[in-house]
Design an enzyme around this catalytic site. Structure first.
Site, PDB file in Angstrom:
ATOM      1  N   ASP A  53       0.865  -1.126  -0.114  1.00  0.00           N
ATOM      2  CA  ASP A  53      -0.194   0.164  -0.067  1.00  0.00           C
ATOM      3  C   ASP A  53       0.744   1.299  -0.195  1.00  0.00           C
ATOM      4  O   ASP A  53       0.274   2.438  -0.071  1.00  0.00           O
ATOM      5  CB  ASP A  53      -0.747  -0.027   1.105  1.00  0.00           C
ATOM      6  N   HIS A 127       7.867  -1.107  12.915  1.00  0.00           N
ATOM      7  CA  HIS A 127       6.824  -1.913  12.319  1.00  0.00           C
ATOM      8  C   HIS A 127       7.263  -3.093  11.917  1.00  0.00           C
ATOM      9  O   HIS A 127       8.137  -3.778  12.492  1.00  0.00           O
ATOM     10  CB  HIS A 127       6.641  -1.032  11.127  1.00  0.00           C
ATOM     11  N   HIS A 256      -3.701   7.420   6.993  1.00  0.00           N
ATOM     12  CA  HIS A 256      -3.224   5.985   6.897  1.00  0.00           C
ATOM     13  C   HIS A 256      -4.153   5.262   7.680  1.00  0.00           C
ATOM     14  O   HIS A 256      -4.014   4.421   8.718  1.00  0.00           O
ATOM     15  CB  HIS A 256      -2.121   5.554   7.594  1.00  0.00           C
TER      16      HIS A 256
END
Length: 293
Positions: A53, A127, A256
């Site tokens: 994405d 992340h 986001h």
């Protein structure tokens, strides 16, 4: 994933005639075309990480830039493996008429770009994949002081070069002249920070210190989704707002959002209760940052 009227991650910054793109999710070039800013003049593309994405719009954008007859090299910044990832994506965008220059980020080297008064830094995030936040700073020279220049008998023809270059060092008629002889203290510049896909990290508030605009992810607005956000290595609106407050940022744009949150504005109060100058981002949202007088 994209929703009707909401494309995937991307931000473009225009400064002093150049354009820098951050992330290139699906729909990026559609928004660029709607803004009318063109494609050919993009100087660099910086990727936070390599989840689809955030990078899936790249092949199409490169082909569009090629069709715009671009020939100048294009700089690409991103985590380790950048050249390999882009190489695989570009199987469907081969024979580009311009060179791709790869700059893979080193977590131990925050300064990634410095040209004249434009400076870019990167910060490792937390992340599921190697990920970085980016800071774009436009520095500002001190004010030129003609009285100081006259008092030191600096030749008039040197005033311009000494004023325009922050670190000018000129030898003229066997005498050395430097910019600090005619410039006052540096004035407040501008700072933009782009941070997405991470849990809160201790270094982030300092990285975003005094930012004029902090664009930060907030996957969920509902505080009850805190545990779910943490499980996916993302942040909530409240966590992003706490970072903005600690950083003494001027403004926070949340972005986001989860596809399960089609109405992020309904949760904005959870951010503004902590950091009042918070907004929910939307496609083609723009702002002009200007120097303080």
């Amino acid at each position: 994933m994209p929703l009707p009227g909401r494309f995937l991650s991307s931000m473009i910054c225009r400064v002093n005639g150049r354009m820098m793109l951050f992330d290139c999710g699906e729909g990026t070039q559609v928004s660029l075309r709607m803004l009318g800013w063109g494609f050919k003049q993009i100087d660099m593309i910086c990727f936070t990480h390599f989840h689809g994405d955030h990078i899936s719009g790249l092949p199409g954008l490169l082909l569009t830039m090629a069709n715009a007859e671009r020939t100048e090299p294009l700089m690409l910044f991103g985590p380790a493996g950048l050249a390999k990832i882009v190489g695989h994506l570009c199987v469907i965008a081969q024979d580009l008429p311009f060179k791709l220059e790869f700059h893979e980020l080193n977590p131990r080297t925050p300064h990634i770009y410095n040209e004249d008064m434009l400076r870019m830094d990167a910060l490792p995030l937390n992340h599921r994949a190697p990920c970085f936040a980016y800071s774009v700073a436009l520095l500002r020279r001190g004010k030129f002081d003609p009285e100081r220049a006259r008092a030191q008998n600096i030749p008039l023809q040197l005033w311009g070069p000494l004023q325009r270059q922050n670190d000018a060092d000129i030898v003229y008629e066997n005498k050395r002249y430097t910019s600090d002889m005619v410039l006052g203290a540096p004035r407040k510049g501008l700072k933009l920070v782009f941070c997405t896909d991470t849990r809160p990290v201790a270094a982030l508030p300092d990285f975003a210190r005094d930012a004029d605009l902090l664009i930060c992810e907030g996957l969920y607005g509902d505080p009850e989704k805190q545990q779910k956000a943490a499980a996916h290595m993302h942040m909530t609106f409240r966590e992003a707002a706490k970072i903005a407050r600690k950083a003494n940022a001027r403004e926070l744009w949340l972005t986001h959002f989860s596809p399960a949150v089609p109405d992020p504005w309904n949760y904005l109060s959870h951010a503004t209760a902590i950091f009042p100058n918070s907004l929910t981002g939307k496609d083609r949202m723009t702002k002009t940052l200007k120097f303080e007088e």
